[in-house]
Design an enzyme around this catalytic site. Structure first.
Site, PDB file in Angstrom:
ATOM      1  N   THR A 161       0.754  -1.323   0.057  1.00 46.95           N
ATOM      2  CA  THR A 161      -0.127  -0.204  -0.041  1.00 46.95           C
ATOM      3  C   THR A 161       0.824   1.290  -0.131  1.00 46.95           C
ATOM      4  OG1 THR A 161      -1.742  -0.942   1.187  1.00 46.95           O
ATOM      5  CG2 THR A 161      -1.792   1.299   1.254  1.00 46.95           C
ATOM      6  N   SER A 176       1.536  -7.857  -0.467  1.00 50.53           N
ATOM      7  CA  SER A 176       2.379  -8.615   0.478  1.00 50.53           C
ATOM      8  C   SER A 176       1.448  -9.784   0.765  1.00 50.53           C
ATOM      9  CB  SER A 176       2.505  -7.815   1.952  1.00 50.53           C
ATOM     10  OG  SER A 176       1.502  -7.343   2.424  1.00 50.53           O
ATOM     11  N   ASP A 221      -0.031  -6.461   5.131  1.00 50.17           N
ATOM     12  CA  ASP A 221      -0.667  -7.910   5.382  1.00 50.17           C
ATOM     13  C   ASP A 221       0.221  -8.876   5.888  1.00 50.17           C
ATOM     14  OD1 ASP A 221      -3.242  -6.868   4.736  1.00 50.17           O
ATOM     15  OD2 ASP A 221      -3.446  -8.152   2.799  1.00 50.17           O
ATOM     16  N   LYS A 268      -0.424  -7.129  12.993  1.00 50.08           N
ATOM     17  CA  LYS A 268      -1.551  -6.183  12.392  1.00 50.08           C
ATOM     18  C   LYS A 268      -2.839  -6.729  13.066  1.00 50.08           C
ATOM     19  CE  LYS A 268      -3.453  -4.679   8.123  1.00 50.08           C
ATOM     20  NZ  LYS A 268      -3.709  -4.749   6.516  1.00 50.08           N
ATOM     21  N   GLU A 304      -3.831 -27.843  29.105  1.00 48.20           N
ATOM     22  CA  GLU A 304      -5.043 -28.438  28.116  1.00 48.20           C
ATOM     23  C   GLU A 304      -4.717 -29.705  27.489  1.00 48.20           C
ATOM     24  OE1 GLU A 304      -7.640 -26.839  27.479  1.00 48.20           O
ATOM     25  OE2 GLU A 304      -7.271 -24.761  28.578  1.00 48.20           O
TER      26      GLU A 304
END
Length: 356
Positions: free
Chosen positions: A39, A86, A120, A192, A313
């Site tokens: 971008t 990306s 990204d 992100k 777990e």
């Protein structure tokens, strides 16, 4: 004053200016900008288009020319490595970029390196470089959320800040960094977290510091192994094994896991809820795949940060599984691809996940 004297005086002044200019240039750091697209190199049809645009359109020379102020903080030159969005970054792209960064870092006339990138997968590329490039010189990955044609475009300031950080002596030895929206984040931690705001990148453990009007303000250091202290070296890596991510939620089945195994995945990142939880129906499937030599790595898709605790777990020791610790699934994939070039021993892989 004779014509000859005037000419000599003019020559003296001109020489003094050249010497002074050369001296100033020598005092400024030398920063190379490697452009890959994204971008930050995008363009929209209208100034109101902040989310609708074409990425990877503007070449690096125009990016640099658009910020003449860069020349006041560094001697800058650019190289166009790729021109792609990306989300299309491949393992081959990572290797090509990593080897070029490493080669530049070895040059005495390079003080810092900036990589322009799409948002990204910025966090993946930054973490990969953090693992495999052996240098204490600043390496900065920079991106933008809005194309340069949009109102309030963020790319210009982000790139200016990235260059100032890359050229700063106080940024040395801090690993690969991501600079956006005035923050200096570790490429190891940052992710992100938002897809339509300029404050899109966050680190669960906080930024390393901030950059304001070209000045760095530092608040923490990365305690994990990186760059010069890494056991991995891009110069020794020519191929990366296939590692895939299987996202797990309610009603998950085994289709993705078996498909990845059939495709030749050497490891599968289980992106589970909570503490990397594994549903009862999946446990025997993952045990079966591990028995076939595929590494099973439990990660969490919780966005706010946290730990996947070993033997919580699930009995990881019993099943010979690995936990990704605090790495999100996409960063766990990057570390697994790098680590598997060196070892397939589960205990060694778990050590690596705790140290990096």
């Amino acid at each position: 004053m004779s014509h000859k004297t005037v000419k000599q005086w003019a020559l003296f002044v001109f020489s003094a200016v050249l010497i002074s200019s050369a001296a100033i240039a020598q005092t400024k750091p030398n920063v190379v900008i490697l452009a890959t697209g994204g971008t930050i190199a995008g363009a929209g049809a209208d100034v109101t288009n902040s989310a609708t645009y074409q990425a990877a359109k503007v070449p690096v020379d125009k990016l640099i020319a658009g910020i003449p102020q860069l020349g006041s903080v560094a001697n800058v030159r650019g190289e166009q490595v790729f021109q792609i969005a990306s989300e299309s970054f491949t393992n081959a792209n990572l290797l090509t970029l990593g080897k070029r960064v490493a080669a530049l870092a070895r040059q005495d006339d390079v003080d810092g390196i900036v990589i322009t990138h799409g948002t990204d997968t910025t966090e993946e590329t930054a973490y990969f470089l953090n693992l495999v490039v052996h240098t204490d010189k600043p390496i900065v990955v920079v991106a933008s959320m809005r194309p340069g044609t949009a109102m309030s475009a963020d790319g210009m300031l982000n790139l200016y800040s990235a260059v100032t950080v890359a050229g700063s002596k106080d940024a040395r030895g801090r690993g690969v960094m991501v600079v956006m929206n005035d923050e200096i984040d570790s490429g190891r931690d940052v992710t992100k977290a938002v897809n339509n705001k300029v404050e899109a990148f966050r680190s669960p453990w906080g930024p390393l510091g901030f950059v304001v009007e070209g000045k760095n303000y530092w608040f923490r250091r990365l305690d994990k192994r990186h760059t010069v202290n890494s056991e991995f070296d891009i110069e020794k890596i020519n191929a990366l094994p296939l590692v895939e991510i299987a996202y797990a939620g309610g009603n998950v089945d085994d289709v993705a896991y078996r498909a990845f195994a059939k495709a030749g995945a050497k490891a599968i990142i289980h992106a589970g809820p909570g503490n990397g939880s594994v549903s009862g129906a999946l446990v025997p499937v993952l045990q079966e795949l591990r028995g076939k030599g595929i590494q099973i790595i439990r990660s969490s898709h919780v966005n706010a940060g946290g730990f996947v605790l070993r033997n919580a777990e699930q009995p990881d020791d019993k099943y010979d599984w690995i936990v990704a610790h605090d790495l999100n699934p996409q960063k766990a994939r990057i570390l697994a691809t790098v680590a598997l070039t060196a070892t397939s021993d589960t205990k060694e892989l778990q050590r690596i996940f705790m140290e990096y």
